[in-house]
Every structure is written in structure tokens, then in C-alpha cells.
Design an enzyme around this catalytic site. Structure first.
Site, PDB file in Angstrom:
ATOM      1  CB  CYS A  61     182.498  74.613 -19.288  1.00  0.00           C
ATOM      2  SG  CYS A  61     182.606  76.171 -18.352  1.00  0.00           S
ATOM      3  CB  CYS A  84     169.669  88.918   2.578  1.00  0.00           C
ATOM      4  SG  CYS A  84     171.305  88.244   2.272  1.00  0.00           S
TER       5      CYS A  84
END
Length: 338
Positions: A241, A183
Site C-alpha cells: 500500500c 447519482c
């Protein structure tokens, strides 16, 4: 006894109904992060009547938050309230029938077991993948659904990951380094925050009322400015994974040496000490250094070098005004010295 009349319009929605509302009232939800996403998530869930909402946040309210963090106002900025406390103050006025548990702190491998204990589902209101992987790994270890969400610029992503039913976050995103877009570097508009939070909450409600058929089975990516939407359909989990297949849960095994974190979009470095701070003692100690502001929740001091230190009772220090970890450690050592 819960007064269900406040939820009458929600109960008229047939997929929820009275039975679904009772399930929501008996549910417990954890939100990690009470910034832009977290405040929107909490607002929806409190109004929906989730019976027990626990949230944790490590930061305090600043003026730049007000553009998109819906539960805060200028009084919270003036009072330098921790976001968790300011959020609870607002949410309690919205719905006093439910249990709201606000924690001023940082989610970490040290406390994640306690945070998720007793929770039915966990929501991502964070701003960094280090914490998201921590939540993902903890949820899959303990068999709790994890609802991922992220927003930056005009773009957002969301998915619900359910242990033993879907792949996990690591099957889609393998690294904490996501290109450095925050941001602070490329900005964010508040509508994308609200949209992503709404997408997260609707999947939470579907899960809690037991509507398996209509749960979204994809990772949704969208850009509301450039009119883009893409669903990455869930497929077979990655065989290698480390979380949902090998069950190694690497984020839960990080050494405690990982105590320095650059906060997304904040020009701030967080440093965690082993021991907490007595704010009264440190206020006296730091008064000769610069202007000090102390509240029951934190202590701020303006440094002569231009940066600012913010101390919390749990042992955290924010070094504000830099993202350089070396610079932050230098200032920390100079004035805190722990």
C-alpha cells in the site's frame, strides 16, 4: 460557557455521559463536501455539540439537490447560494454555541494541509474517489482518523480508518475508476444517504469520546432496497500500500496540471485557473454573451451554445451542460481565455 442542558438526553446515554460531552465540545471536525452526505453529517454533528466544525464545498445549491440534501431549501436555489454558505446559515440557527467555519472552495493538494490543520478527525462527504484518496493520504500522513462514506442508488459503504491502527482506504479500493455509477446515471434515494451519514457520525462520536472497544473494525457495505449487508473485516494492511505502508502518499503529489475535474452526477466540468476572478469585472465582460446572474459568491452566464459558465472568486469555473472535457475546455478558452 457551554450550556449542556441541550445535550441532556445525549449525556444520559452512558457511553457518552458528561465527560464524553465535554470531549465532544472540545473537539474539531472537518467535513469535505456539503452535498447529500455532508449536510446530513453536519446536521448530526452540530446537534451533538461538536465544538468546532469546519467544512468546505465547491458547489452551489440547485433544485435537484433538494431531494436529498437536507439543509437546503428553495430560497437557497433562488439565491444561487454556495452550499457551504447555505449550510452555515441553517446550522448556526440550530446551534449558535459552537464554531462553524464554512469555506467555499475545492479541497486539493494545494490546500489540504491547511484544511486538516488542528482537526481531530476528517469526514468524507464527497462524491468522487480522487478527493477521497486525497483525504485518505493526508490523514495517514498526519495521523488523523479518516471516516469514509459513499452512497449511490440504494447502496452505501462506510468505515473509519485510523492511522497506526487499521488499514487505509487504499487497502480496499485501489483505483479512482469505480465503474462510472453516479447519482446522475443510476440515481439515489435519500434514506441511504441518511443511513450512511449516521454510520459515519456514530464512529466519529465513539472515537472522540474514546470508546476504542466499540469502534467498528470493518468496511460496511449495504443495500437497503435489496436487504443486503456485508462487513469486510479489517485485516493486515496490504504490504505494498503506497499510503499506510510505503508512506508515499501519491494523492498529495499530484501535479498542479490536474486542474480539470468532471463532477459526479452533475453534467459539469470544473476548471481551475491559477488566478482568481473579480466578479464585477467578469460580469461586465460577459454581459454581451448571454444572461448574467451575479451574487457575492459566484457569477453565472448562459452561453449561446446552450451550456452555462459559473465563475467563483477563487478561480474555479464550472462548465455546466457537458461532461466532455474537450468541449468544456473549448468553451472555457472561447469565453474565459486564461
Amino acid at each position: 460557557m457551554t450550556d449542556f442542558t441541550r445535550y441532556s438526553r445525549q449525556m444520559l446515554f452512558s457511553p457518552i455521559g458528561e465527560d464524553g460531552q465535554k470531549k465532544l465540545t472540545n473537539s474539531s471536525v472537518l467535513i469535505v463536501g456539503m452535498g447529500a452526505l455532508g449536510t446530513a453529517l453536519a446536521n448530526h454533528l452540530v446537534r451533538a455539540g461538536i465544538g468546532h466544525i469546519r467544512f468546505i464545498d465547491r458547489d452551489y445549491v440547485e433544485r435537484s439537490n433538494l431531494q436529498r440534501q437536507m439543509l437546503f431549501d428553495e430560497d437557497d436555489v433562488t439565491s444561487a447560494l454556495p452550499k457551504a454558505i447555505a449550510a452555515k446559515n441553517k446550522l448556526t440557527k440550530i446551534n449558535s454555541d459552537i464554531k462553524i467555519e464554512a469555506i467555499v472552495g475545492d479541497a486539493s493538494p494545494k490546500n489540504i494541509d491547511e484544511l486538516i490543520n488542528g482537526m481531530d478527525i476528517v469526514l468524507d462527504g464527497t462524491d468522487n474517489f480522487q478527493t477521497r484518496f486525497l483525504l485518505n493520504d493526508a490523514c495517514f500522513k498526519y495521523g488523523i482518523p479518516f471516516v469514509y462514506g459513499g452512497a449511490v442508488s440504494s447502496r452505501g459503504m462506510s468505515a473509519i480508518f485510523v492511522p497506526n491502527e487499521t488499514p487505509c482506504l487504499r487497502c480496499f479500493i485501489t483505483s479512482t475508476d469505480q465503474g462510472g455509477q453516479t447519482c446522475d446515471t443510476i440515481g439515489v434515494i435519500s434514506p441511504i444517504v441518511d443511513i450512511v451519514a449516521s454510520l459515519q457520525v456514530v464512529e466519529v462520536i465513539k472515537f472522540l469520546v474514546g470508546d476504542v472497544k466499540n469502534r467498528r473494525k470493518s468496511l460496511l457495505a449495504l443495500d437497503i432496497w435489496n436487504n443486503y449487508r456485508y462487513d469486510m473485516k479489517f485485516s493486515t494492511p496490504k504490504t505494498d500500500c503506497p499510503t499506510c505502508q510505503k508512506k508515499e502518499y501519491p494523492a498529495l503529489n499530484l501535479a498542479e496540471k490536474d486542474i480539470i475535474t468532471v463532477l459526479c452526477g452533475r453534467e459539469t466540468v470544473q476548471i481551475q485557473a491559477e488566478q482568481g476572478f473579480n466578479l464585477d469585472v467578469w460580469a461586465d465582460r460577459l454581459k454581451p454573451i448571454g444572461k448574467v446572474q451575479k451574487t457575492p459568491f459566484l457569477l453565472k452566464v448562459e452561453l449561446p451554445e446552450g451550456e452555462r459558465l459559473v465563475l467563483f472568486p477563487d478561480g474555479r469555473t464550472l462548465v455546466q451542460g457537458t461532461e466532455d472535457q474537450v468541449r468544456a475546455k473549448t468553451l472555457y478558452s472561447r469565453y474565459i481565455g486564461l
